[in-house]
Design an enzyme around this catalytic site. Structure first.
Site, short mmCIF file in Angstrom:
data_model
loop_
_atom_site.label_atom_id
_atom_site.label_comp_id
_atom_site.label_asym_id
_atom_site.label_seq_id
_atom_site.Cartn_x
_atom_site.Cartn_y
_atom_site.Cartn_z
N CYS A 1 5.91 1.59 2.77
CA CYS A 1 6.74 2.15 3.97
C CYS A 1 6.76 1.31 5.20
O CYS A 1 7.90 1.46 5.92
CB CYS A 1 6.21 3.52 4.02
SG CYS A 1 6.05 4.61 2.78
C1 BEZ Z 1 3.49 2.48 0.33
O1 BEZ Z 1 4.13 2.97 0.93
O2 BEZ Z 1 2.88 1.39 0.16
C2 BEZ Z 1 2.86 3.58 -0.96
C3 BEZ Z 1 2.99 5.08 -0.75
C4 BEZ Z 1 2.71 5.70 -1.49
C5 BEZ Z 1 2.20 5.55 -2.86
C6 BEZ Z 1 1.98 4.18 -3.11
C7 BEZ Z 1 2.25 3.08 -2.00
#
Ligand code: BEZ
Length: 215
Positions: free
Chosen positions: A45
């Site tokens: 994200c």
């Molecule tokens: C991420 O944004 O890295 C992420 C968020 C939730 C689960 C896995 C990865």
């Protein structure tokens, strides 16, 4: 209720990093990209929000307002924004909804309980100036989205709204396009496509992109 292409994007009021947002009023007569993030302080994200901020001039050029969402509290959004700027080299330059009560994620069906009860999936909604949903993408939390693809589809939507064309596989702005099969009148085709066109099959006719200067 499941949202589908062609539906009116539901209106809502929610807090954001840029103050409370009444969605339809905030969006006004622009296009909008509304996209969800599973959780704050997560690596994928963080990269996506940096990239969407870096691409702001490209969204502006297309009259698109960008709106992110994460189901965390506003204070967390503000401190995560600092990390985004520090690690991605671009400052968050669009609002991020603080959807801690899951009001918007519920309305837009962004939580898929068999994937996770608490986090959203990576949803993307492209919404047009009349508030109609024009594109829906759903990615798992583990896969970051491709913002070049999101811009490419917006280019296709904006082009095909204005000309009787559709865009072929892997099309990008400037490539040849397809004349819609419903257009069969030759005089009309000659008038609409003065740069000419190729008839490969009666249903497969290509023409230079009509809103670009001649190559
Ligand atoms: C991420 O944004 O890295 C992420 C968020 C939730 C689960 C896995 C990865």
């Amino acid at each position: 209720m499941t949202l589908r292409i062609g539906d009116i994007a539901p209106d809502f009021n929610q807090d954001s990093t840029e103050g409370p947002i009444q969605f339809h009023q905030w969006k006004a007569n622009h296009w909008a990209v509304l996209f969800s993030h599973p959780k704050n302080f997560t690596p994928v994200c963080t990269t996506e929000l940096g990239e969407a901020s870096r691409l702001k001039p490209e969204f502006d050029k297309r009259n698109v307002k960008v709106l992110g969402l994460s189901v965390d509290k506003l204070d967390d959004h503000h401190s995560w924004s600092k990390d985004i700027e520090e690690t991605q080299g671009s400052k968050l330059n669009f609002p991020l909804l603080a959807d801690h009560d899951k009001k918007v994620s519920g309305l837009y069906d962004m939580i898929h309980p068999n994937a996770s009860d608490t986090m959203t999936v990576r949803s993307v909604f492209v919404i047009d100036p009349q508030n109609k949903v024009r594109l829906i993408l759903t990615y798992p939390a583990s896969a970051g989205r491709n913002f070049t693809e999101i811009l490419r589809v917006i280019d296709s939507l904006q082009l095909t709204d204005n000309y009787k064309v559709a865009t072929p596989v892997n099309w990008k702005d400037g490539d040849d396009v397809i004349i819609v099969p419903s257009l069969q009148d030759k005089a009309e085709m000659d008038r609409l496509f003065p740069k000419g066109y190729k008839v490969i099959k009666p249903y497969l006719r290509t023409t230079p992109q009509p809103n670009k200067p001649n190559k």
